[in-house]
Design an enzyme around this catalytic site. Structure first.
Site, PDB file in Angstrom:
ATOM      1  N   LYS A  14       0.829  -1.220   0.000  1.00  0.00           N
ATOM      2  CA  LYS A  14       0.000   0.000   0.000  1.00  0.00           C
ATOM      3  C   LYS A  14       0.856   1.260   0.000  1.00  0.00           C
ATOM      4  O   LYS A  14       0.611   2.174  -0.770  1.00  0.00           O
ATOM      5  CB  LYS A  14      -0.878   0.079   1.271  1.00  0.00           C
ATOM      6  N   ARG A  89      -9.425   1.518   9.204  1.00  0.00           N
ATOM      7  CA  ARG A  89      -9.194   0.092   9.489  1.00  0.00           C
ATOM      8  C   ARG A  89     -10.220  -0.495  10.427  1.00  0.00           C
ATOM      9  O   ARG A  89     -10.167  -1.687  10.729  1.00  0.00           O
ATOM     10  CB  ARG A  89      -7.835  -0.099  10.179  1.00  0.00           C
ATOM     11  N   ARG A 128      11.453  -7.744   4.841  1.00  0.00           N
ATOM     12  CA  ARG A 128      11.576  -6.325   5.181  1.00  0.00           C
ATOM     13  C   ARG A 128      12.207  -6.155   6.566  1.00  0.00           C
ATOM     14  O   ARG A 128      12.959  -5.212   6.809  1.00  0.00           O
ATOM     15  CB  ARG A 128      10.192  -5.658   5.151  1.00  0.00           C
ATOM     16  N   ARG A 145      -0.943  -8.717  13.126  1.00  0.00           N
ATOM     17  CA  ARG A 145      -1.429  -7.644  12.250  1.00  0.00           C
ATOM     18  C   ARG A 145      -2.288  -8.215  11.126  1.00  0.00           C
ATOM     19  O   ARG A 145      -3.301  -7.637  10.734  1.00  0.00           O
ATOM     20  CB  ARG A 145      -0.242  -6.855  11.673  1.00  0.00           C
TER      21      ARG A 145
HETATM   22  P1  ADP Z   1       0.975  -2.148   8.057  1.00  0.00           P
HETATM   23  O1  ADP Z   1      -0.165  -1.857   7.161  1.00  0.00           O
HETATM   24  O2  ADP Z   1       2.090  -2.866   7.384  1.00  0.00           O
HETATM   25  O3  ADP Z   1       0.592  -2.793   9.365  1.00  0.00           O
HETATM   26  P2  ADP Z   1       1.254   0.690   8.713  1.00  0.00           P
HETATM   27  O4  ADP Z   1       2.497   1.467   8.582  1.00  0.00           O
HETATM   28  O5  ADP Z   1       0.111   1.059   7.861  1.00  0.00           O
HETATM   29  O6  ADP Z   1       1.705  -0.797   8.458  1.00  0.00           O
HETATM   30  O7  ADP Z   1       0.767   0.700  10.239  1.00  0.00           O
HETATM   31  C1  ADP Z   1       1.656   0.390  11.288  1.00  0.00           C
HETATM   32  C2  ADP Z   1       0.933   0.457  12.636  1.00  0.00           C
HETATM   33  O8  ADP Z   1       0.450   1.791  12.853  1.00  0.00           O
HETATM   34  C3  ADP Z   1      -0.298  -0.425  12.783  1.00  0.00           C
HETATM   35  O9  ADP Z   1       0.010  -1.754  13.141  1.00  0.00           O
HETATM   36  C4  ADP Z   1      -1.042   0.316  13.909  1.00  0.00           C
HETATM   37  O10 ADP Z   1      -0.473   0.076  15.168  1.00  0.00           O
HETATM   38  C5  ADP Z   1      -0.803   1.772  13.540  1.00  0.00           C
HETATM   39  N1  ADP Z   1      -1.865   2.262  12.629  1.00  0.00           N
HETATM   40  C6  ADP Z   1      -1.701   2.665  11.348  1.00  0.00           C
HETATM   41  N2  ADP Z   1      -2.875   3.038  10.810  1.00  0.00           N
HETATM   42  C7  ADP Z   1      -3.818   2.856  11.773  1.00  0.00           C
HETATM   43  C8  ADP Z   1      -5.209   3.040  11.841  1.00  0.00           C
HETATM   44  N3  ADP Z   1      -5.929   3.483  10.797  1.00  0.00           N
HETATM   45  N4  ADP Z   1      -5.840   2.756  13.004  1.00  0.00           N
HETATM   46  C9  ADP Z   1      -5.164   2.321  14.067  1.00  0.00           C
HETATM   47  N5  ADP Z   1      -3.847   2.101  14.075  1.00  0.00           N
HETATM   48  C10 ADP Z   1      -3.164   2.366  12.942  1.00  0.00           C
END
Ligand code: ADP
Length: 205
Positions: A14, A89, A128, A145
């Site tokens: 993404k 999410r 990664r 996750r």
């Molecule tokens: P990935 O999609 O690989 O898990 P991201 O960089 O998008 O990685 O997100 C990393 C972390 O940041 C998530 O595991 C969560 O803890 C937090 N996070 C990111 N976006 C959200 C969201 N929309 N709601 C809640 N937590 C979030």
């Protein structure tokens, strides 16, 4: 105006694709994960609040995340639109985003869903982990996750399907090819929903 969401499991690419698509469309790519990580690094209050959740692979609570996104979507650079990466999410986040859009009198243009099989996700994220050393790229946290994605996030796509704005895209293969698929998908959705940008003649023509 182009208002896009990119959804998909962790490790589906993404972030990589969001930046490419946003550049093409001259809109900002807004990654909630990047914003959280930046704040963790800078030791801000937001970062201190978020760190424990991120390291455990849990969602940061909706009230914190929703406030942050609402604030970000008030910045001047979203005048032409935006691409949200990693948000919403949860159902609570979908509702918060709906409210923001309703208040502005705007609609989402398209929701892009990157599809990658779980086995490939785990491989990618473990690879990664070797190069980037993200605190949440351990085997156990990756699995958590991924589970959270399937339990809480994947079903949210249905609500957007009903609006006729979802495009599912194969997220495997060459990065350039995936970008092309995404751009084509945006075009197709816009053509179908009647939101293609109108090209105006230059003055005097
Ligand atoms: P990935 O999609 O690989 O898990 P991201 O960089 O998008 O990685 O997100 C990393 C972390 O940041 C998530 O595991 C969560 O803890 C937090 N996070 C990111 N976006 C959200 C969201 N929309 N709601 C809640 N937590 C979030």
């Amino acid at each position: 105006m182009t208002r896009l969401l990119i959804m998909g499991p962790p490790g589906s690419g993404k972030g990589t694709q969001a930046v490419r698509i946003a550049d093409k469309m001259a809109i900002p790519a807004i990654s909630t994960g990047d914003i959280f990580r930046y704040n963790v690094k800078e030791l801000t209050e937001l970062g201190k609040e978020a760190k424990g959740y991120i390291d455990a692979g849990d969602f940061v609570p909706d009230d914190v995340t929703n406030r942050m996104v609402a604030d970000r979507l008030n910045h001047k650079d979203v005048a032409n639109g935006f691409l949200l990466d990693g948000y919403p999410r949860t159902q609570g986040q979908v509702e918060a985003l709906n409210k923001i859009m309703d208040d502005k009198g705007e609609d989402l243009t398209a929701v892009l869903v990157l599809e990658v099989p779980d086995e490939e996700i785990v491989e990618r994220l473990l690879a990664r982990a070797e190069t980037e050393g993200r605190s949440d790229d351990t085997a156990e946290v990756i699995q958590h996750r991924l589970d959270l994605y399937h339990q809480e996030t994947a079903d949210l796509i249905e609500g957007y399907v009903e609006q006729g704005i979802v495009g599912r895209v194969d997220g495997t293969g060459a990065i350039d090819d995936i970008t092309e698929r995404l751009l084509q998908t945006i075009y197709n959705i816009r053509a179908r929903t009647g939101t293609l940008p109108v090209i105006k003649p230059r003055s005097g023509e």
